[in-house]
Design a protein around this motif. Structure first.
Motif, mmCIF file in Angstrom:
data_model
loop_
_atom_site.group_PDB
_atom_site.id
_atom_site.type_symbol
_atom_site.label_atom_id
_atom_site.label_comp_id
_atom_site.label_asym_id
_atom_site.label_seq_id
_atom_site.Cartn_x
_atom_site.Cartn_y
_atom_site.Cartn_z
ATOM 1 N N UNK A 1 0.114 11.574 -9.879
ATOM 2 C CA UNK A 1 -1.010 12.492 -10.024
ATOM 3 C C UNK A 1 -0.536 13.931 -10.190
ATOM 4 N N UNK A 2 0.494 14.321 -9.463
ATOM 5 C CA UNK A 2 1.045 15.676 -9.611
ATOM 6 C C UNK A 2 1.598 15.888 -11.016
ATOM 7 N N UNK A 3 2.293 14.884 -11.520
ATOM 8 C CA UNK A 3 2.859 14.986 -12.867
ATOM 9 C C UNK A 3 1.751 15.092 -13.911
ATOM 10 N N UNK A 4 0.717 14.274 -13.780
ATOM 11 C CA UNK A 4 -0.380 14.320 -14.750
ATOM 12 C C UNK A 4 -1.131 15.644 -14.699
ATOM 13 N N UNK A 5 -1.355 16.177 -13.512
ATOM 14 C CA UNK A 5 -2.023 17.475 -13.391
ATOM 15 C C UNK A 5 -1.208 18.553 -14.097
ATOM 16 N N UNK B 1 0.835 -1.214 0.000
ATOM 17 C CA UNK B 1 0.000 0.000 0.000
ATOM 18 C C UNK B 1 0.864 1.256 0.000
ATOM 19 N N UNK B 2 1.914 1.232 0.798
ATOM 20 C CA UNK B 2 2.817 2.381 0.877
ATOM 21 C C UNK B 2 3.449 2.671 -0.482
ATOM 22 N N UNK B 3 3.901 1.643 -1.166
ATOM 23 C CA UNK B 3 4.518 1.817 -2.487
ATOM 24 C C UNK B 3 3.509 2.395 -3.472
ATOM 25 N N UNK B 4 2.294 1.873 -3.459
ATOM 26 C CA UNK B 4 1.262 2.353 -4.389
ATOM 27 C C UNK B 4 0.893 3.796 -4.090
#
Length: 88
Positions: free
Chosen positions: A37-41, A26-29
């Motif tokens: 998400x920051x890169x895509x935004x 979970x931590x890795x994901x």
């Protein structure tokens, strides 16, 4: 991720070890999804500011779409305009 499972190649993990593996997974994901998400935004923001670049990128990508309607990752790496770090 396979490094997490390396110690369990020859045996099954205990219940406690499975819980630890689940937590680590979970931590890795979550860590990856935050940066992705920051890169895509940022990427879509740039495309909105520069629609001419969106057209150029689309023109580069359309010929690469295969029969499965996918573009192989190795082909994306070779696109000239798509891989530019910043547009002017």
């Amino acid at each position: 991720m396979s490094a997490l499972f390396q110690p369990y190649k020859s045996r099954n993990p205990s219940k406690n070890e499975l819980e630890t593996l689940a937590g680590d997974s979970r931590l890795i994901i979550l860590a990856g999804s935050d940066t992705t998400s920051s890169t895509l935004v940022h990427f879509f923001h740039l495309l909105a500011l520069h629609p001419n670049h969106a057209r150029l990128i689309r023109a580069e990508m359309v010929p690469l779409i295969n029969a499965s309607r996918e573009i192989p990752h190795c082909d994306l790496q070779n696109l000239d305009h798509f891989m530019l770090p910043y547009w002017t």
